[in-house]
Design an enzyme around this catalytic site. Structure first.
Site, PDB file in Angstrom:
ATOM      1  N   HIS A  61     -54.098  16.590 -13.767  1.00  0.00           N
ATOM      2  CA  HIS A  61     -54.898  17.515 -13.721  1.00  0.00           C
ATOM      3  C   HIS A  61     -54.900  19.040 -12.407  1.00  0.00           C
ATOM      4  O   HIS A  61     -55.166  19.512 -12.871  1.00  0.00           O
ATOM      5  CB  HIS A  61     -56.931  17.432 -14.289  1.00  0.00           C
ATOM      6  CG  HIS A  61     -57.051  16.451 -15.693  1.00  0.00           C
ATOM      7  ND1 HIS A  61     -56.172  17.096 -16.846  1.00  0.00           N
ATOM      8  CD2 HIS A  61     -57.717  15.271 -15.749  1.00  0.00           C
ATOM      9  CE1 HIS A  61     -56.416  15.983 -17.742  1.00  0.00           C
ATOM     10  NE2 HIS A  61     -57.342  15.078 -17.156  1.00  0.00           N
ATOM     11  N   ASP A  95     -51.690   9.628 -19.925  1.00  0.00           N
ATOM     12  CA  ASP A  95     -53.135   9.134 -20.338  1.00  0.00           C
ATOM     13  C   ASP A  95     -52.960   9.986 -20.690  1.00  0.00           C
ATOM     14  O   ASP A  95     -52.506  11.455 -21.852  1.00  0.00           O
ATOM     15  CB  ASP A  95     -53.568  10.292 -18.939  1.00  0.00           C
ATOM     16  CG  ASP A  95     -54.341   9.933 -18.205  1.00  0.00           C
ATOM     17  OD1 ASP A  95     -54.829   9.805 -17.592  1.00  0.00           O
ATOM     18  OD2 ASP A  95     -55.228  11.129 -19.314  1.00  0.00           O
ATOM     19  N   HIS A 101     -54.980  12.438 -21.551  1.00  0.00           N
ATOM     20  CA  HIS A 101     -55.769  14.102 -21.471  1.00  0.00           C
ATOM     21  C   HIS A 101     -54.242  14.572 -20.695  1.00  0.00           C
ATOM     22  O   HIS A 101     -53.438  13.324 -20.389  1.00  0.00           O
ATOM     23  CB  HIS A 101     -56.647  14.120 -20.106  1.00  0.00           C
ATOM     24  CG  HIS A 101     -58.039  13.037 -20.617  1.00  0.00           C
ATOM     25  ND1 HIS A 101     -57.795  12.530 -19.936  1.00  0.00           N
ATOM     26  CD2 HIS A 101     -58.964  13.573 -21.262  1.00  0.00           C
ATOM     27  CE1 HIS A 101     -59.754  11.702 -20.626  1.00  0.00           C
ATOM     28  NE2 HIS A 101     -60.203  12.421 -20.917  1.00  0.00           N
ATOM     29  N   ASP A 121     -56.716   5.674 -20.235  1.00  0.00           N
ATOM     30  CA  ASP A 121     -58.032   6.244 -21.392  1.00  0.00           C
ATOM     31  C   ASP A 121     -58.199   6.583 -22.692  1.00  0.00           C
ATOM     32  O   ASP A 121     -58.462   6.755 -23.277  1.00  0.00           O
ATOM     33  CB  ASP A 121     -59.011   7.568 -20.390  1.00  0.00           C
ATOM     34  CG  ASP A 121     -57.439   7.993 -20.469  1.00  0.00           C
ATOM     35  OD1 ASP A 121     -56.676   7.898 -20.233  1.00  0.00           O
ATOM     36  OD2 ASP A 121     -58.471   9.237 -19.308  1.00  0.00           O
TER      37      ASP A 121
HETATM   38 ZN    ZN Z   1     -57.717  10.713 -18.516  1.00  0.00          ZN
END
Ligand code: ZN
Length: 346
Positions: free
Chosen positions: A129, A166, A168, A253
Site C-alpha cells: 500500500h 493479497d 487488498h 488475507d
Molecule cells: Zn491485505
C-alpha cells in the site's frame, strides 16, 4: 545451487508493533512469530535462512521520494506516531521497515546471482500500500517495489513482473509503476474493500498503459474465480511480457478464515496459484521471489506459507482450474475483453 530456496527475515521485524498506539491493531509481531515457529518445526522445509539487511536510502529512493524516507525516519526517531487511522510507527518501526525493504532487495540480488531460483521474504511491515510519497494501510516502504526498482536500475533488467495476490489492491505498487512498461503489475483483489482503488479500467498510463492489470472480484469470491483470472488473463499476459524476474506480493488475507476480508480461498488455493507462477517462472527461466504482505489469522498465515514454499521448490502437478461459476464467468469474460486490446488473450 543447493538449498531448495532462500528465506529472508530479520528479528527487528518483530519490533514493529502498531498495538503500542492502536491496541487492537491486526498487524501483530505474532503473525511472523507463529509462521517462523511453524517453519522451524519443519526444519525450514529445507530452505536456507538468510538475514535481511537494511535497505540503503538510495535503494528506497528508487521507489520513494527522499522526503518520504526522511519523514518516516524522523517520526520513528521521535518515538513514533500515527501516519493515518491504520498506520502507526513506533520507535523501532523505521529500522524494521529498512530491513523489510532490504530483505526484498537482497532477495532479488541473490536470485539474480543464481544463488537459488526461488526465495521468500518473511518480513514486516508489509509494503504494497505504500506509495512513492506516503505510508498507508500498515505499510511504510513498498518492499516489493523497491526490490523491483533495484532490479531495473541496478541490475539492468528491463522486464519485471509483480503479481499481487493479497486480497487488498496493491495501490502503492500500481502507483509507483503506473507509467512504466518495464513492470507488469497484476493484482487480484476484493472490491469493494480497502483501499478502494484498482478498477479493471485502470490499466496504467503513458508508456505503462496496459502494464497494470487490475482484476477486482466481489466479496465471497473463491478459488475458481481467482484461478480463472490467473489462467485467462494474468498468465497469458505474462507469457507475452516474458518476465526476467517474477515477484509476488504474497498476502494470505483472501483466505476464507481471514478476519479482514470476505473472499473464500483455501490454503490449497494459494498452492495452486504458487504452482502456476512457478511454472511460468520455469518457462521463462525467471527467478521467483515472494514478499510477505497481509494475512491476519496467524495460524492460517503459517499454514499457507508452509504449503506454498514446497510448491515453489518441488516438482508437482499444476492443478487444473475448476470451471468458474456463472457470475465468475461473466466477470472473467469482461476482464478478457477489456485487456485483450493490450495482450493476446484468447
Ligand atoms: Zn491485505
Amino acid at each position: 545451487m543447493t538449498a531448495r530456496g532462500l528465506y529472508f527475515s530479520h528479528p527487528v521485524c518483530l519490533e514493529h508493533d502498531p498495538r503500542e498506539l492502536s491496541p487492537h491493531h491486526p498487524d501483530t509481531p505474532e503473525r511472523l512469530i507463529v509462521l517462523e515457529h511453524a517453519l522451524a518445526e519443519r526444519e525450514w522445509l529445507g530452505w536456507e535462512r538468510r538475514a535481511a539487511p537494511p535497505a540503503a536510502a538510495e535503494q528506497l529512493e528508487l521507489a520513494h521520494s527522499a522526503a518520504h524516507v526522511r519523514a518516516m525516519r524522523d517520526l520513528s526517531a521521535a518515538g513514533g506516531g500515527a501516519v493515518d487511522a491504520d498506520t502507526f510507527l513506533g520507535s523501532r518501526s523505521f529500522e524494521a521497515a529498512l530491513h523489510a525493504a532490504g530483505g526484498a532487495v537482497e532477495m532479488v540480488r541473490a536470485l539474480l546471482a543464481e544463488e537459488a531460483s526461488v526465495a521468500y521474504c518473511g518480513v514486516r511491515p508489509s509494503g504494497h500500500h505504500a506509495e512513492r510519497d506516503r505510508a498507508m494501510g500498515f505499510c511504510v516502504f513498498n518492499n516489493v517495489a523497491v526490490a523491483a526498482a533495484t532490479a531495473l536500475a541496478e541490475r539492468g533488467l528491463s522486464r519485471v513482473m509483480v503479481l499481487d495476490w493479497d486480497v487488498h489492491h496493491g495501490n502503492g505498487t500500481a502507483e509507483i509503476f503506473k507509467a512504466s512498461s518495464c513492470v507488469l503489475f497484476a493484482s487480484i483483489h476484493q472490491s469493494p474493500l480497502y483501499p478502494g482503488t484498482g478498477p479493471l479500467e485502470d490499466v496504467g498510463s503513458g508508456e505503462g498503459e496496459g502494464h497494470t492489470i487490475n482484476l477486482p472480484v466481489p466479496p465471497g469470491s473463491g478459488e475458481s474465480l481467482w484461478l480463472a483470472l490467473l489462467d485467462r488473463v494474468v498468465l497469458p499476459a505474462a507469457e507475452t511480457f516474458e518476465p526476467e524476474l517474477i515477484l509476488v506480493s504474497a498476502g494470505y488475507d483472501a483466505h476464507a478464515a481471514d478476519p479482514l476480508a470476505d473472499c473464500r480461498l483455501q490454503t490449497g488455493s494459494f498452492v495452486a496459484m504458487a504452482s502456476r507462477v512457478r511454472a511460468l517462472a520455469e518457462r521463462h527461466g525467471a527467478p521467483l521471489g515472494l514478499v510477505q504482505e497481509g494475512g491476519y489469522d496467524s495460524a492460517v498465515l503459517a499454514e499457507c506459507v508452509c504449503a506454498v514454499m514446497p510448491a515453489l521448490s518441488e516438482e508437482e502437478q499444476v492443478p487444473m482450474s475448476p470451471p468458474a461459476g456463472e457470475e465468475g464467468a461473466a466477470l472473467v469474460e469482461r476482464a478478457v475483453e477489456h485487456l485483450a486490446r493490450y495482450w493476446p488473450l484468447a
